[in-house]
Design a protein around this motif. Structure first.
Motif, mmCIF file in Angstrom:
data_model
loop_
_atom_site.group_PDB
_atom_site.id
_atom_site.type_symbol
_atom_site.label_atom_id
_atom_site.label_comp_id
_atom_site.label_asym_id
_atom_site.label_seq_id
_atom_site.Cartn_x
_atom_site.Cartn_y
_atom_site.Cartn_z
ATOM 1 N N ALA A 80 -3.180 2.037 -0.576
ATOM 2 C CA ALA A 80 -2.478 2.260 -1.845
ATOM 3 C C ALA A 80 -1.193 1.435 -1.967
ATOM 4 C CB ALA A 80 -2.176 3.748 -2.007
ATOM 5 N N ALA A 81 -0.339 1.487 -0.935
ATOM 6 C CA ALA A 81 0.946 0.801 -1.033
ATOM 7 C C ALA A 81 0.750 -0.713 -1.129
ATOM 8 C CB ALA A 81 1.829 1.153 0.156
ATOM 9 N N HIS A 95 4.755 15.077 -10.523
ATOM 10 C CA HIS A 95 5.553 14.806 -9.328
ATOM 11 C C HIS A 95 5.660 13.307 -9.103
ATOM 12 C CE1 HIS A 95 5.131 19.015 -8.815
ATOM 13 N NE2 HIS A 95 3.834 18.932 -8.655
ATOM 14 N N PHE A 98 11.185 11.194 -7.430
ATOM 15 C CA PHE A 98 11.834 12.002 -6.400
ATOM 16 C C PHE A 98 12.930 12.811 -7.086
ATOM 17 C CE2 PHE A 98 10.361 8.211 -4.015
ATOM 18 C CZ PHE A 98 9.450 8.861 -3.199
ATOM 19 N N ARG A 99 12.712 14.134 -7.217
ATOM 20 C CA ARG A 99 13.586 14.940 -8.070
ATOM 21 C C ARG A 99 14.985 15.127 -7.506
ATOM 22 N NH1 ARG A 99 9.145 19.351 -7.930
ATOM 23 N NH2 ARG A 99 9.276 18.490 -5.854
ATOM 24 N N LEU A 101 16.618 12.943 -5.741
ATOM 25 C CA LEU A 101 17.307 11.670 -5.592
ATOM 26 C C LEU A 101 17.782 11.225 -6.974
ATOM 27 C CD1 LEU A 101 15.858 11.822 -2.833
ATOM 28 C CD2 LEU A 101 15.489 9.389 -2.985
ATOM 29 N N LEU A 109 14.074 2.783 -4.430
ATOM 30 C CA LEU A 109 12.977 3.131 -3.520
ATOM 31 C C LEU A 109 11.623 2.625 -4.008
ATOM 32 C CD1 LEU A 109 13.657 6.766 -2.346
ATOM 33 C CD2 LEU A 109 13.131 4.821 -0.898
ATOM 34 N N SER A 110 11.533 2.316 -5.299
ATOM 35 C CA SER A 110 10.223 1.950 -5.817
ATOM 36 C C SER A 110 9.713 0.667 -5.190
ATOM 37 C CB SER A 110 10.269 1.831 -7.336
ATOM 38 O OG SER A 110 11.210 0.851 -7.712
ATOM 39 N N PHE A 113 10.392 -0.336 0.204
ATOM 40 C CA PHE A 113 9.551 -0.273 1.399
ATOM 41 C C PHE A 113 8.198 -0.947 1.229
ATOM 42 C CE2 PHE A 113 12.748 2.865 2.155
ATOM 43 C CZ PHE A 113 12.973 2.770 3.513
ATOM 44 N N LEU A 114 8.034 -1.682 0.129
ATOM 45 C CA LEU A 114 6.788 -2.409 -0.041
ATOM 46 C C LEU A 114 6.860 -3.684 0.760
ATOM 47 C CD1 LEU A 114 6.292 -2.136 -3.887
ATOM 48 C CD2 LEU A 114 5.109 -0.862 -2.104
ATOM 49 N N ALA B 166 13.345 10.862 0.586
ATOM 50 C CA ALA B 166 12.142 10.724 -0.235
ATOM 51 C C ALA B 166 10.976 11.501 0.381
ATOM 52 C CB ALA B 166 11.773 9.243 -0.376
ATOM 53 N N ASN B 170 9.075 14.490 -1.648
ATOM 54 C CA ASN B 170 7.719 14.323 -2.171
ATOM 55 C C ASN B 170 6.927 13.384 -1.259
ATOM 56 O OD1 ASN B 170 5.457 13.696 -3.703
ATOM 57 N ND2 ASN B 170 6.580 13.663 -5.628
ATOM 58 N N LEU B 173 4.270 10.915 -2.892
ATOM 59 C CA LEU B 173 4.853 9.800 -3.635
ATOM 60 C C LEU B 173 5.505 8.808 -2.670
ATOM 61 C CD1 LEU B 173 5.398 8.622 -6.440
ATOM 62 C CD2 LEU B 173 7.534 9.897 -6.489
ATOM 63 N N ALA B 174 6.143 9.332 -1.623
ATOM 64 C CA ALA B 174 6.769 8.454 -0.639
ATOM 65 C C ALA B 174 5.723 7.536 -0.004
ATOM 66 C CB ALA B 174 7.486 9.279 0.429
ATOM 67 N N ALA B 175 4.544 8.098 0.289
ATOM 68 C CA ALA B 175 3.476 7.285 0.876
ATOM 69 C C ALA B 175 3.039 6.201 -0.107
ATOM 70 C CB ALA B 175 2.300 8.165 1.259
ATOM 71 N N ALA B 176 2.947 6.575 -1.391
ATOM 72 C CA ALA B 176 2.545 5.600 -2.400
ATOM 73 C C ALA B 176 3.582 4.482 -2.543
ATOM 74 C CB ALA B 176 2.344 6.291 -3.741
ATOM 75 N N ARG B 177 4.820 4.775 -2.185
ATOM 76 C CA ARG B 177 5.882 3.769 -2.265
ATOM 77 C C ARG B 177 5.966 2.932 -0.991
ATOM 78 N NH1 ARG B 177 6.124 4.592 -7.077
ATOM 79 N NH2 ARG B 177 7.719 5.757 -8.208
ATOM 80 N N GLY B 178 5.037 3.141 -0.070
ATOM 81 C CA GLY B 178 5.006 2.324 1.146
ATOM 82 C C GLY B 178 5.908 2.851 2.253
ATOM 83 N N ILE B 179 6.388 4.105 2.128
ATOM 84 C CA ILE B 179 7.247 4.659 3.174
ATOM 85 C C ILE B 179 6.362 5.279 4.251
ATOM 86 C CG2 ILE B 179 9.026 6.369 3.700
ATOM 87 C CD1 ILE B 179 9.937 6.059 0.756
#
Lengths: 246, 286
Positions: A80-81, A95, A98-99, A101, A109-110, A113-114, B166, B170, B173-179
């Motif tokens: 996915a990432a 969801h 990040f509520r 943050l 953050l978006s 970490f990609l 993060a 959540n 969502l963190a996993a989806a952001r590559g964390i």
């Protein structure tokens, strides 16, 4: 799409896709092609597989058979990432921020970490924030303190930070009050006009169609019809399509 | 009275470090880590071995102990908590009790039941405005405040801190952001272990090191974290300071061996009147 004619390569193309959870397949031989610069909306009754389709495209459900291509590149086996790095951004239905943050931290953050070359520079950040002034002026606020509509805008903005070719939206109007529904679909058009191809699934057909270019009707995991969005309700009877009589 | 408040604040600062560790582990791994007391004991013994047995100066021993103990907790996570990650908080809580008994009895086995002291000179207490302040208390205040400031900066302003918050907020969502969740968890254990080691050394300087020292702090640590609202590091620090001061001042009214009961009373009152904790309202759950 055929190789060797790159001018016809669709931003997002799916061929013969099978996917599901556990025993049976939910998606049964789905093929589709999303043209560049359009809003492509998948509608269908509850349980038709819309949600499985978008999760398979986002990489959260594994494809059992078939092929997913992003601008001609096979991404069927990417995590996915990595798909985000490849140019396919995804906004989950709920969801999706990040509520606890701040808005600024959410944006950071978006892409932070990609891996790969999609790190958002300041100019990308400015470009995205210019599309969503409501979000831009609340950078210091906790995302959980935003209204439902603003939160959805923030989720869009986060997805766009990676500068994607295609944006996947999972029921953007879900859980929003009617007042915000129009607003959020207007934002979908803003995204499209900024040059990003939009693929969304929507339960709220009546609200979504006026803001869509192409509509795909998915019933029982199979493609029943693909048509121009403005012609769907005029020329077809949605009930009989859903019930399988067309 | 002022002397009691001062002593209470210093105790509170020591308790704050493992309370922050507890709250971080709770927010990221979603279980109350019962082993926090035994972690305090074990880390103090590691520092003691390096200081007294290996003859390192206390500062060097503490730094080395923090690194070694961080490694030990990372390995413990791999061996014990990681296989149980998806089994829910009760399973993890029970596993942490197991870790607690193993750590405590390893210390007993290796070092016996006698109380041990660090190799540090005994200094005459300073006097300021009629208050008696000894050298250990000054060291404690400086070290604890610096550690808390470092954790605050790390959580607020570093990529790792953002990743930790993060994942706490959540995980999907963190996993989806590559964390990478597992890497974030390992760092969380390492930070928790470093904080606990600092507290372990400070307790050892103030009193003595024995296999049961963790037990005399565990109630205060939990009380502090719950008081502040589990999951809120700033709340845990405030909670620890409140608990420290209240415990000390309570000795004016009740016998000092009932000090621990004050923590229980604080938890009970808080759960009755403000179940989300002092800073709990800032966590948004919608």
């Amino acid at each position: 799409m055929s190789p060797g004619r790159p001018e016809l390569v669709a931003p997002l193309a799916v061929e013969g896709l099978f996917a599901g959870y556990g025993g049976g397949d939910i998606l049964k031989d789905v093929s589709l092609s999303v043209p560049a610069g359009k809003v492509f909306t998948v509608v269908g009754p509850n349980g038709s597989g819309k949600s499985t389709l978008i999760k398979t495209l986002a990489g959260l459900v594994a494809a059992r058979q078939g092929r997913i291509a992003l601008c001609g590149r096979d991404i069927t086996r990417l995590a996915a990432a990595r798909r985000v790095s490849a140019g396919l951004a995804y906004v989950p239905q709920e969801h999706n921020v990040f509520r606890n943050l701040t808005v600024g931290e959410n944006l950071k953050l978006s892409t932070e970490f990609l891996d790969g070359g999609r790190l958002a520079g300041p100019e990308q950040r400015e470009r995205v924030l210019a599309l969503f002034p409501d979000v831009a002026e609340r950078r210091g606020l906790l995302a959980g303190n935003l209204s439902g509509g603003q939160r959805q805008m923030l989720a869009f903005a986060c997805a766009l930070m990676a500068n994607p070719e295609v944006l996947l939206l999972d029921e953007p109007s879900a859980g929003l009050s009617p007042k915000f529904v129009q607003e959020i679909f207007q934002a979908v058009l803003t995204v499209r006009d900024a040059g990003v191809t939009v693929f969304m699934i929507e339960q709220n057909v009546a609200a979504a169609l006026p803001f869509s270019d192409i509509a795909l009707v998915l019933v029982a995991g199979q493609v029943r019809l693909v048509t121009a969005a403005d012609r769907l309700l005029a020329e077809h009877d949605l009930h009989s399509l859903y019930l399988g009589e067309a | 009275m002022a002397q009691l408040v001062l002593n209470g604040l210093i105790t509170g600062m020591i308790v704050a470090l493992p309370a922050v560790a507890l709250t971080l582990i709770f927010s990221i791994l979603k279980f109350p880590n019962f082993a926090i007391g035994a972690m305090l004991t074990a880390s103090a013994y590691i520092a003691w071995s390096l200081n007294v047995l290996a003859g390192l100066p206390l500062l060097a021993a503490a730094v080395l102990a923090a690194l070694l103990f961080a490694l030990a907790m990372v390995l413990t996570d791999r061996a014990v908590f990681r296989p149980l990650r998806e089994r829910g908080p009760i399973t993890l809580l029970v596993a942490s009790m197991g870790v607690s008994f193993v750590l405590e009895n390893l210390c007993r086995l290796a070092f016996g039941n006698l109380a041990r002291n660090f190799d540090i000179p005994i200094a005459r207490p300073h006097r300021f405005w009629g208050l008696r302040v000894n050298q250990e208390q000054i060291t404690t205040a400086i070290v604890a405040l610096a550690a808390m400031a470092a954790v605050y900066l790390l959580l607020r302003h570093s990529p790792l801190g953002r990743a930790m918050r993060a994942v706490a907020d959540n995980p999907a969502l963190a996993a989806a952001r590559g964390i990478d969740r597992d890497r974030t968890i390992l760092w969380t254990w390492a930070i928790a272990a470093v904080l606990t080691t600092i507290a372990g050394v400070l307790v050892g300087m103030d009193r003595a090191i024995d296999p049961l020292m963790g037990w005399s702090y565990i109630i205060s640590i939990f009380a502090a974290a719950i008081l502040g609202g589990l999951g809120s590091p700033v709340g845990a620090v405030l909670g620890a300071l409140v608990i420290g001061v209240v415990q000390e001042v309570s000795t004016l009214v009740i016998a000092s061996n009932y000090r621990q009961a004050v923590s229980f009373a604080a938890i009970a009152l808080l759960l009755l009147f403000r179940p989300q904790g002092l800073l709990g309202q800032r966590r948004i759950k919608r």
